[in-house]
Design a protein around this motif. Structure first.
Motif, PDB file in Angstrom:
ATOM      1  N   GLN A 162      23.804 -14.858  11.192  1.00 43.25           N
ATOM      2  CA  GLN A 162      22.987 -16.062  11.244  1.00 43.25           C
ATOM      3  C   GLN A 162      21.580 -15.646  11.601  1.00 43.25           C
ATOM      4  N   LYS A 163      20.676 -16.608  11.645  1.00 40.84           N
ATOM      5  CA  LYS A 163      19.308 -16.303  12.064  1.00 40.84           C
ATOM      6  C   LYS A 163      19.260 -16.208  13.581  1.00 40.84           C
ATOM      7  N   LEU A 164      18.680 -15.118  14.057  1.00 43.76           N
ATOM      8  CA  LEU A 164      18.562 -14.895  15.498  1.00 43.76           C
ATOM      9  C   LEU A 164      17.102 -14.783  15.908  1.00 43.76           C
ATOM     10  N   PRO A 165      16.744 -15.275  17.087  1.00 40.87           N
ATOM     11  CA  PRO A 165      15.370 -15.108  17.553  1.00 40.87           C
ATOM     12  C   PRO A 165      15.040 -13.632  17.735  1.00 40.87           C
ATOM     13  N   SER A 166      13.828 -13.267  17.436  1.00 46.25           N
ATOM     14  CA  SER A 166      13.378 -11.893  17.662  1.00 46.25           C
ATOM     15  C   SER A 166      11.962 -11.934  18.209  1.00 46.25           C
ATOM     16  N   GLN A 167      11.438 -10.782  18.522  1.00 50.23           N
ATOM     17  CA  GLN A 167      10.103 -10.708  19.093  1.00 50.23           C
ATOM     18  C   GLN A 167       9.022 -11.046  18.079  1.00 50.23           C
ATOM     19  N   VAL A 168       9.358 -11.041  16.804  1.00 48.24           N
ATOM     20  CA  VAL A 168       8.353 -11.305  15.772  1.00 48.24           C
ATOM     21  C   VAL A 168       8.636 -12.613  15.038  1.00 48.24           C
ATOM     22  N   GLY A 169       9.461 -13.464  15.597  1.00 47.91           N
ATOM     23  CA  GLY A 169       9.730 -14.738  14.974  1.00 47.91           C
ATOM     24  C   GLY A 169      11.177 -14.888  14.560  1.00 47.91           C
ATOM     25  N   GLN A 170      11.408 -15.856  13.712  1.00 46.55           N
ATOM     26  CA  GLN A 170      12.771 -16.170  13.296  1.00 46.55           C
ATOM     27  C   GLN A 170      13.081 -15.412  12.004  1.00 46.55           C
ATOM     28  N   ILE A 171      13.908 -14.393  12.074  1.00 43.16           N
ATOM     29  CA  ILE A 171      14.256 -13.612  10.902  1.00 43.16           C
ATOM     30  C   ILE A 171      15.764 -13.438  10.847  1.00 43.16           C
ATOM     31  N   ASP A 172      16.255 -13.097   9.677  1.00 41.39           N
ATOM     32  CA  ASP A 172      17.684 -12.926   9.492  1.00 41.39           C
ATOM     33  C   ASP A 172      18.059 -11.515   9.913  1.00 41.39           C
ATOM     34  N   ARG A 173      18.725 -11.398  11.028  1.00 37.12           N
ATOM     35  CA  ARG A 173      19.089 -10.079  11.523  1.00 37.12           C
ATOM     36  C   ARG A 173      20.373 -10.164  12.322  1.00 37.12           C
ATOM     37  N   GLN A 174      21.009  -9.014  12.483  1.00 33.55           N
ATOM     38  CA  GLN A 174      22.224  -8.952  13.280  1.00 33.55           C
ATOM     39  C   GLN A 174      21.945  -8.160  14.542  1.00 33.55           C
ATOM     40  N   ILE A 175      22.567  -8.593  15.630  1.00 32.05           N
ATOM     41  CA  ILE A 175      22.348  -7.985  16.934  1.00 32.05           C
ATOM     42  C   ILE A 175      23.619  -7.269  17.381  1.00 32.05           C
ATOM     43  N   LEU A 176      23.431  -6.087  17.959  1.00 36.05           N
ATOM     44  CA  LEU A 176      24.497  -5.370  18.637  1.00 36.05           C
ATOM     45  C   LEU A 176      24.188  -5.383  20.119  1.00 36.05           C
ATOM     46  N   ALA A 177      25.139  -5.818  20.925  1.00 34.42           N
ATOM     47  CA  ALA A 177      24.981  -5.820  22.380  1.00 34.42           C
ATOM     48  C   ALA A 177      25.889  -4.754  22.976  1.00 34.42           C
ATOM     49  N   CYS A 178      25.392  -4.037  23.965  1.00 38.18           N
ATOM     50  CA  CYS A 178      26.211  -3.021  24.631  1.00 38.18           C
ATOM     51  C   CYS A 178      25.977  -3.074  26.129  1.00 38.18           C
ATOM     52  N   LEU A 184      23.570  -3.303  32.956  1.00 36.76           N
ATOM     53  CA  LEU A 184      22.633  -3.919  32.018  1.00 36.76           C
ATOM     54  C   LEU A 184      23.304  -4.150  30.674  1.00 36.76           C
ATOM     55  N   ILE A 185      22.813  -5.133  29.937  1.00 39.39           N
ATOM     56  CA  ILE A 185      23.256  -5.365  28.568  1.00 39.39           C
ATOM     57  C   ILE A 185      22.050  -5.184  27.656  1.00 39.39           C
ATOM     58  N   THR A 186      22.134  -4.226  26.775  1.00 37.15           N
ATOM     59  CA  THR A 186      21.040  -3.903  25.864  1.00 37.15           C
ATOM     60  C   THR A 186      21.319  -4.516  24.501  1.00 37.15           C
ATOM     61  N   LEU A 187      20.277  -5.110  23.912  1.00 32.63           N
ATOM     62  CA  LEU A 187      20.384  -5.742  22.605  1.00 32.63           C
ATOM     63  C   LEU A 187      19.646  -4.894  21.568  1.00 32.63           C
ATOM     64  N   TRP A 188      20.326  -4.609  20.464  1.00 30.99           N
ATOM     65  CA  TRP A 188      19.754  -3.824  19.373  1.00 30.99           C
ATOM     66  C   TRP A 188      19.700  -4.679  18.113  1.00 30.99           C
ATOM     67  N   ALA A 189      18.578  -4.595  17.389  1.00 30.20           N
ATOM     68  CA  ALA A 189      18.490  -5.204  16.059  1.00 30.20           C
ATOM     69  C   ALA A 189      18.965  -4.163  15.054  1.00 30.20           C
ATOM     70  N   LEU A 190      19.992  -4.493  14.290  1.00 30.08           N
ATOM     71  CA  LEU A 190      20.587  -3.493  13.415  1.00 30.08           C
ATOM     72  C   LEU A 190      19.798  -3.251  12.139  1.00 30.08           C
ATOM     73  N   ASP A 191      18.875  -4.160  11.791  1.00 25.53           N
ATOM     74  CA  ASP A 191      18.060  -3.899  10.611  1.00 25.53           C
ATOM     75  C   ASP A 191      17.033  -2.795  10.873  1.00 25.53           C
ATOM     76  N   ARG A 193      17.320  -0.932  13.971  1.00 23.19           N
ATOM     77  CA  ARG A 193      17.960  -0.069  14.972  1.00 23.19           C
ATOM     78  C   ARG A 193      17.015   0.203  16.144  1.00 23.19           C
ATOM     79  N   GLU A 194      16.367  -0.850  16.578  1.00 21.54           N
ATOM     80  CA  GLU A 194      15.486  -0.799  17.730  1.00 21.54           C
ATOM     81  C   GLU A 194      15.973  -1.761  18.801  1.00 21.54           C
ATOM     82  N   GLN A 195      15.707  -1.422  20.064  1.00 23.48           N
ATOM     83  CA  GLN A 195      16.030  -2.334  21.149  1.00 23.48           C
ATOM     84  C   GLN A 195      15.119  -3.550  21.076  1.00 23.48           C
ATOM     85  N   VAL A 196      15.721  -4.734  21.200  1.00 22.39           N
ATOM     86  CA  VAL A 196      14.932  -5.961  21.165  1.00 22.39           C
ATOM     87  C   VAL A 196      15.077  -6.767  22.447  1.00 22.39           C
ATOM     88  N   GLY A 197      15.843  -6.255  23.399  1.00 18.91           N
ATOM     89  CA  GLY A 197      15.968  -6.975  24.660  1.00 18.91           C
ATOM     90  C   GLY A 197      16.953  -6.321  25.598  1.00 18.91           C
TER      91      GLY A 197
END
Length: 318
Positions: A162-178, A184-191, A193-197
């Protein structure tokens, strides 16, 4: 035994209908197939077992890991089973065979959590070596390695498409949480492969993570005996669920977004309302053994729970 915290309608009454015996050690992971017919269990006895969920009949035993199995996952199309082990490998299986079709090697620590992408193309593995690895399922090729902290990683979860909020606006991306040893819980944008939160506020180990279907809420099972629920966009904790008397070992959210189910070292399963944070009921078996894993069927009418004594209990909602 079932203890309801308040008076509830019949659809919140759960009964243990079956106890499955077959593993000789901790049942560390459970997964139910998309059609709700098959239960997969991974155990510290080194095996993965496939069971008929309705009858408890054993279908297959998969036993090629050389050490205990920490995690098992099933693909959305039901054609792939993946398992991660103390032997530092991931094995890929097909439901109708008893031999692994592929062994993925590359971690230098036990593989504690795995996930399969919704398109069934990519496998994600998390390890005590503090890395997450991305693999192409069909070829076994290593795609990438993510490093979020020097601490061991115990849990991962994928968001839904689905569409997820990101640092650059509303884009279609998938998040991996670990999450893992540092709390801590780290969030990665899989498109990219950078940490986004990074979600903070949990001060103990993260043992399990689940992301709600709306991709706005994330729940984690914590070593301090609580389940914390974050708003992914803001990073704020808006519920701390208290009720377990010992560490929470597992947490799952039904694909419809309700309910949230947790298992704990106190030997109980608790069912929660995600919206209000209220505890709906507590399920406890006939032994004080710790609950190590839980899974819920797509129909939302069947629960499975795994224990340190090697047993699996099946619960039905009435």
């Amino acid at each position: 035994m079932i203890t309801n915290s308040v008076s509830h309608p019949p659809d919140r009454i759960w009964k243990c209908v079956r106890t499955i015996k077959g593993h000789s050690d901790w049942v560390r992971s459970l997964a139910i197939s998309p059609d709700g017919e098959t239960l997969a269990s991974g155990s510290f006895d080194g095996t993965i077992k496939l069971w008929r969920l309705t009858s408890g009949e054993l279908i297959h035993t998969l036993s090629e890991h050389s050490k205990g199995v920490f995690c098992v996952a099933l693909s959305n199309d039901g054609q792939t089973i993946a398992s991660g082990s103390w032997d530092e490998t991931i094995k890929v299986w097909q439901p109708k065979t008893q031999h692994a079709i592929r062994t993925l090697s590359g971690h230098c620590g036990s593989v504690r959590a795995i996930a399969i992408s919704p398109d069934n193309q990519t496998l994600f593995s998390a390890s005590t070596d503090a890395t997450i690895k991305l693999w192409h399922i069909k070829t076994g090729k290593l795609i990438d390695t993510l490093i979020s902290s020097p601490e061991p990683i115990y849990a991962i979860a994928l968001s839904h498409y689905q569409k997820l909020p990101s640092q650059v606006g509303q884009i279609d991306r998938q998040i991996l949480a670990c999450g893992g040893g540092d709390g801590l819980i780290t969030l990665w944008a899989l498109d990219t492969r950078e940490q986004v939160g990074v979600l903070t506020g949990n001060l103990n180990q993260v043992w399990a993570i689940a992301i709600a279907p709306d991709n706005q809420r994330l729940a984690c099972a914590s070593g301090d005996g609580t389940i914390k629920i974050w708003h992914i966009k803001t990073g704020e904790i808006f519920h701390v669920l208290q009720g377990h008397s010992r560490q929470v070992t597992s947490v799952v959210i039904h694909p419809d977004g309700h309910p949230l189910i947790s298992g704990g070292a106190d030997g109980t399963i608790k069912i929660w309302d995600m919206e209000t944070g209220k505890q709906l009921c507590t399920l406890s078996g006939d032994s004080p053994n710790s609950v190590i894993s839980v899974a819920i069927s797509p129909s939302n009418h069947t629960l499975a729970s795994g224990y340190v004594d090697g047993k699996i209990k099946i619960w039905q909602r009435y």
